[in-house]
Design a protein around this motif. Structure first.
Motif, short mmCIF file in Angstrom:
data_model
loop_
_atom_site.label_atom_id
_atom_site.label_comp_id
_atom_site.label_asym_id
_atom_site.label_seq_id
_atom_site.Cartn_x
_atom_site.Cartn_y
_atom_site.Cartn_z
N VAL A 77 43.58 98.71 7.85
CA VAL A 77 43.64 97.36 8.41
C VAL A 77 43.29 97.45 9.88
CG1 VAL A 77 45.13 95.38 8.91
CG2 VAL A 77 45.41 96.64 6.76
N VAL A 78 42.41 96.57 10.32
CA VAL A 78 42.08 96.42 11.74
C VAL A 78 42.61 95.05 12.13
CG1 VAL A 78 40.23 96.26 13.44
CG2 VAL A 78 40.01 97.85 11.52
N ILE A 79 43.56 95.04 13.07
CA ILE A 79 44.24 93.78 13.38
C ILE A 79 44.29 93.56 14.89
CG2 ILE A 79 46.49 94.95 13.27
CD1 ILE A 79 47.63 92.28 12.16
N ASP A 80 44.07 92.31 15.28
CA ASP A 80 44.20 91.92 16.69
C ASP A 80 45.67 91.88 17.06
OD1 ASP A 80 41.51 91.59 17.16
OD2 ASP A 80 41.51 89.44 16.81
N PHE A 81 45.98 92.34 18.26
CA PHE A 81 47.36 92.28 18.75
C PHE A 81 47.82 90.84 18.85
CE2 PHE A 81 50.49 92.01 22.17
CZ PHE A 81 51.43 92.92 21.72
N PRO A 100 53.21 101.59 2.74
CA PRO A 100 53.42 102.51 3.86
C PRO A 100 52.24 103.43 4.17
CG PRO A 100 55.30 102.52 2.37
CD PRO A 100 54.23 101.71 1.71
N SER A 101 51.41 103.74 3.19
CA SER A 101 50.31 104.69 3.43
C SER A 101 49.06 104.03 4.02
CB SER A 101 49.95 105.40 2.13
OG SER A 101 49.47 104.47 1.19
N THR A 102 49.04 102.71 4.12
CA THR A 102 47.87 102.02 4.67
C THR A 102 47.70 102.37 6.14
OG1 THR A 102 48.16 100.17 3.14
CG2 THR A 102 46.79 99.77 5.08
N ARG A 103 46.50 102.75 6.52
CA ARG A 103 46.19 103.11 7.90
C ARG A 103 45.95 101.83 8.70
NH1 ARG A 103 46.41 108.79 7.78
NH2 ARG A 103 46.40 108.36 9.98
N VAL A 104 46.41 101.80 9.96
CA VAL A 104 46.32 100.58 10.77
C VAL A 104 45.74 100.89 12.14
CG1 VAL A 104 47.61 98.69 11.83
CG2 VAL A 104 48.29 99.54 9.57
N ILE A 105 44.77 100.08 12.54
CA ILE A 105 44.20 100.13 13.88
C ILE A 105 44.51 98.80 14.56
CG2 ILE A 105 42.09 100.25 15.27
CD1 ILE A 105 40.90 102.02 13.07
N LEU A 106 45.10 98.87 15.72
CA LEU A 106 45.43 97.67 16.48
C LEU A 106 44.40 97.47 17.58
CD1 LEU A 106 47.72 95.48 16.83
CD2 LEU A 106 48.58 96.96 18.65
N LEU A 107 43.81 96.28 17.62
CA LEU A 107 42.89 95.93 18.70
C LEU A 107 43.70 95.26 19.80
CD1 LEU A 107 40.01 94.41 16.59
CD2 LEU A 107 40.10 96.68 17.59
N THR A 120 54.16 102.81 13.51
CA THR A 120 53.49 102.05 12.46
C THR A 120 51.98 101.93 12.64
OG1 THR A 120 53.96 100.00 13.65
CG2 THR A 120 55.53 100.65 11.94
N ILE A 121 51.49 102.25 13.82
CA ILE A 121 50.06 102.08 14.10
C ILE A 121 49.42 103.46 14.25
CG2 ILE A 121 48.41 101.21 15.79
CD1 ILE A 121 50.39 98.93 16.30
N ASP A 122 48.28 103.63 13.59
CA ASP A 122 47.59 104.92 13.63
C ASP A 122 46.70 105.07 14.85
OD1 ASP A 122 48.33 106.12 10.92
OD2 ASP A 122 47.64 104.12 10.38
N SER A 123 46.19 103.96 15.37
CA SER A 123 45.30 104.02 16.52
C SER A 123 45.27 102.67 17.22
CB SER A 123 43.88 104.39 16.05
OG SER A 123 43.02 104.54 17.14
N VAL A 124 45.07 102.70 18.54
CA VAL A 124 44.86 101.49 19.32
C VAL A 124 43.46 101.56 19.89
CG1 VAL A 124 45.58 100.14 21.33
CG2 VAL A 124 47.30 101.25 19.91
N LYS A 136 34.69 105.02 15.57
CA LYS A 136 35.22 106.36 15.82
C LYS A 136 36.67 106.46 15.33
CE LYS A 136 36.03 109.77 19.36
NZ LYS A 136 36.26 110.02 20.76
N ALA A 137 37.48 105.44 15.62
CA ALA A 137 38.89 105.44 15.18
C ALA A 137 38.98 105.46 13.66
CB ALA A 137 39.62 104.24 15.77
N LEU A 138 38.15 104.68 12.98
CA LEU A 138 38.16 104.67 11.52
C LEU A 138 37.81 106.03 10.95
CD1 LEU A 138 36.59 101.19 10.76
CD2 LEU A 138 38.87 101.95 10.08
N GLU A 139 36.80 106.68 11.53
CA GLU A 139 36.41 108.01 11.06
C GLU A 139 37.54 109.01 11.26
OE1 GLU A 139 32.76 108.97 13.04
OE2 GLU A 139 31.67 107.39 12.01
#
Length: 150
Positions: A77-81, A100-107, A120-124, A136-139
């Motif tokens: 999931v890519v989500i806006d803050f 719980p296993s879903t990867r999350v990127i916060l914009l 809870t967030i894998d990358s910002v 790059k973050a998704l990869e």
């Protein structure tokens, strides 16, 4: 004569099903759910990801994003803050509760993890750094899939 049709970043071929069209992946890499309240930015983000071979679902609010997740297999999931009705971290907490296993990127405007979200967030990814930083973050967070053999 062979006829190839390409729809929604997927190969569709009339003729011999065992022949793969060069340059078009036979199967999409991963499914990404993009949640953001800015429809234009969401469209641009989804187009960029589709161009890279991802399947993309979009939602302009947290509630409908959560509903999409309940009926779809989502790898990340890519989500806006900042969302209109629910803040991104609140939606992320619900995503992690459901899957719980879903990867999350916060914009975010910053490249720092907002307070209380590091678990809870894998990358910002800074919004200003899109789309290269997002790709790059998704990869980095998604497992590598084996190459498709013909």
């Amino acid at each position: 004569m062979r006829v190839y049709l390409v729809w929604s970043d997927r190969q569709r071929k009339i003729g011999r099903p065992d022949v793969q069209m060069a340059g078009i992946p036979q199967q999409s890499r991963d499914t990404i759910l993009c949640i953001g309240s800015d429809a234009l930015a969401l469209h641009f983000r989804a187009s960029s990801l589709k161009h890279q071979g991802y399947q993309v679902l979009t939602s302009t609010c947290g509630h409908s994003g959560l509903n999409l997740m309940s009926g779809e297999v989502v790898d990340a999931v890519v989500i806006d803050f900042d969302l209109d009705h629910l803040r991104g971290p609140h939606v992320v907490a619900e995503i992690k509760r459901l899957r719980p296993s879903t990867r999350v990127i916060l914009l975010s405007q910053d490249s720092e993890f907002p307070e209380g979200t590091a678990e809870t967030i894998d990358s910002v990814v800074p919004i200003a750094g899109e789309p290269e930083s997002l790709l790059k973050a998704l990869e980095e967070i998604l497992p590598q899939r084996p190459a498709q053999n013909s």
